[in-house]
Design an enzyme around this catalytic site. Structure first.
Site, PDB file in Angstrom:
ATOM      1  CD  GLN A   1      -2.094   1.019   2.751  1.00  0.00           C
ATOM      2  OE1 GLN A   1      -1.063   1.873   3.590  1.00  0.00           O
ATOM      3  NE2 GLN A   1      -3.503   0.526   2.862  1.00  0.00           N
ATOM      4  N   GLY A   2       1.133   1.765  -1.244  1.00  0.00           N
ATOM      5  CA  GLY A   2       1.354   3.262  -1.221  1.00  0.00           C
ATOM      6  C   GLY A   2       0.594   4.200  -1.380  1.00  0.00           C
TER       7      GLY A   2
ATOM      8  CD  GLU B   1     -12.553  -4.387   4.343  1.00  0.00           C
ATOM      9  OE1 GLU B   1     -12.981  -3.514   4.492  1.00  0.00           O
ATOM     10  OE2 GLU B   1     -12.202  -5.111   4.020  1.00  0.00           O
TER      11      GLU B   1
END
Ligand SMILES: Cc1cc2nc3c(=O)[nH]c(=O)nc-3n(C[C@H](O)[C@H](O)[C@H](O)COP(=O)(O)OP(=O)(O)OC[C@H]3O[C@@H](n4cnc5c(N)ncnc54)[C@H](O)[C@@H]3O)c2cc1C
Length: 384
Positions: free
Chosen positions: A125-126, A243
């Site tokens: 994840q960027g 999540e």
């Protein structure tokens, strides 16, 4: 195709428990750190073979199609047995997959989801940048349309598992004139593309869990956008309840507390009134955490949307974990100077490594200060 949701909750729990206990490698239980892909891969492949690698995805995309209620049971059993939760690839199955199911095109779903589910592609994840963490909307990585491609320039940091990943989903600015949140797009990038440099960052515990990723004129096809141009903020904020509740599970703190108890017995500390006082206090903190977790878990089970008060759970969970591991380090005396043998080794787990690793939990899923701000502004209505 099995209809897990038709199964009685207790039977389902026992089926999941049996599979995990019979198959999850003993030496990878309750790892203090995030395992590298080659270490966790055999377990992940077993999950793929069993059809359990994406429990919350709909059946039509190869998931188990679990309801939130069943999913909580599934996650709880993993936590109970100490299955590595933040294994590499979780960014793909837990985060990107559901986003593609909700916002992706049918073609993206057909081509990308099967590879995510089988770990043929591994995603990182960027989002964060050197000057955009808590204030993520300030990000400056830029993507400009050039023919059939986006050309991306910028720098991402704290990118977990980028050394083992094959792909990255990132946020980049695609409209500099728009308001901060409105000019951002969600893009998919193959990490083998020319112009990408990945540098591992060693953390305080001595492992290289995250990286700095530099993008220098990196081209990604225009069809690698998810949710449309300038819709990146909405896509990235779309995680569902389970999540977000995942990081608040009390299982890790329970395990740490049990280890504290074992250590105290070994060192005869229960005879010490000062120790007993703090030990009891931590036991009560843990009971609070479990009660608050159950409150939110019940909401998720009923299919209700979680609100800003989830920040209470995030704070309680991260700070209880820190307090227990901190006290364990104090209580272990000179044993607390020992560090476990290596990155992928759970042998001789010590008091120092969990203490060091837990420094990050009040930062990673939103810092404790930001969660306190959320409670102050959105629940208590305090002035900014
Ligand atoms: C273990 C770990 C894994 C991570 N993995 C990833 C990943 O895979 N991909 C990714 O993109 N990022 C990842 N991150 C980065 C994470 O999202 C950021 O560290 C986090 O958002 C905080 O940003 P920052 O580090 O820039 O700190 P900053 O936002 O600069 O904050 C510095 C300090 O200032 C405080 N502060 C900031 N703003 C305010 C405010 N308004 N009010 C009060 N106090 C404030 C903060 O609480 C903190 O104490 C990871 C971080 C950790 C610890």
């Amino acid at each position: 195709m099995q209809n897990w949701d038709a199964m009685n909750d207790d039977d389902f729990r026992m089926e999941v428990r049996r599979f995990i206990e019979q198959n999850y490698p003993e030496d990878l239980r309750f790892l203090a750190h995030r395992p590298r892909f080659n270490v966790i891969k055999p377990w992940l492949m077993l999950l793929v073979e069993k059809g359990w690698s994406a429990p919350h995805w709909p059946l039509q995309y190869g998931g188990m199609g679990l309801s939130p209620r069943k999913l909580l049971i599934f996650m709880d059993e993993q936590g109970r047995w100490g299955v590595a939760r933040q294994f590499l690839g979780e960014s793909g199955t837990v985060q990107l997959g559901p986003m593609l199911i909700r916002f992706g095109t049918e073609e993206q779903r057909q081509t990308l989801l099967p590879k995510i589910r089988t770990y043929e592609t591994i995603w990182c994840q960027g989002y964060s940048e050197p000057n955009a963490g808590s204030d993520l909307a300030s990000l400056t990585t830029e993507a400009v349309i050039d023919g059939d491609d986006f050309v991306i320039n910028g720098r991402k940091i704290w990118t977990s598992s980028a050394l083992d990943a094959t792909h990255m989903y990132l946020l980049a600015r695609t409209d500099k004139q728009a308001k901060k949140q409105q000019g951002i797009s969600f893009l998919l990038v193959d990490l083998a593309t020319p112009g990408i440099t990945i540098r591992g960052i060693k953390n305080i515990a001595g492992t290289t869990d995250y990286c700095e990723v530099t993008l220098d004129n990196v081209r990604t096809p225009r069809h690698n956008i998810v949710g449309g141009l300038n819709q990146g903020w909405t896509v990235s904020r779309s995680l569902m309840g389970f999540e977000r509740i995942n990081t608040g599970s009390p299982r890790r703190a329970e395990f740490a507390f049990k280890r504290l108890e074992a250590l105290a017995r070994e060192r005869g500390l229960f005879k010490d009134a000062g120790f007993l006082d703090r030990y009891t206090q931590l036991g009560l903190d843990l009971a609070d955490l479990k009660a608050v977790y159950m409150y939110f878990a019940d909401m998720v089970s009923r299919g209700e949307t979680l609100g800003p008060d989830l920040s209470v759970l995030q704070i309680l969970s991260s700070e209880t974990n820190q307090r227990i591991t901190e006290f364990m380090l104090e209580a272990s005396g000179d044993l607390g100077l020992t560090v476990s043998a290596g990155e992928d080794d759970n042998e001789g787990v010590d008091a120092l490594t969990p203490f060091l690793v837990m420094r990050a939990v009040t930062i990673g899923a939103g810092t404790a200060e930001i969660h306190r701000n959320i409670i102050a502004k959105r629940i208590l209505n305090l002035p900014a």
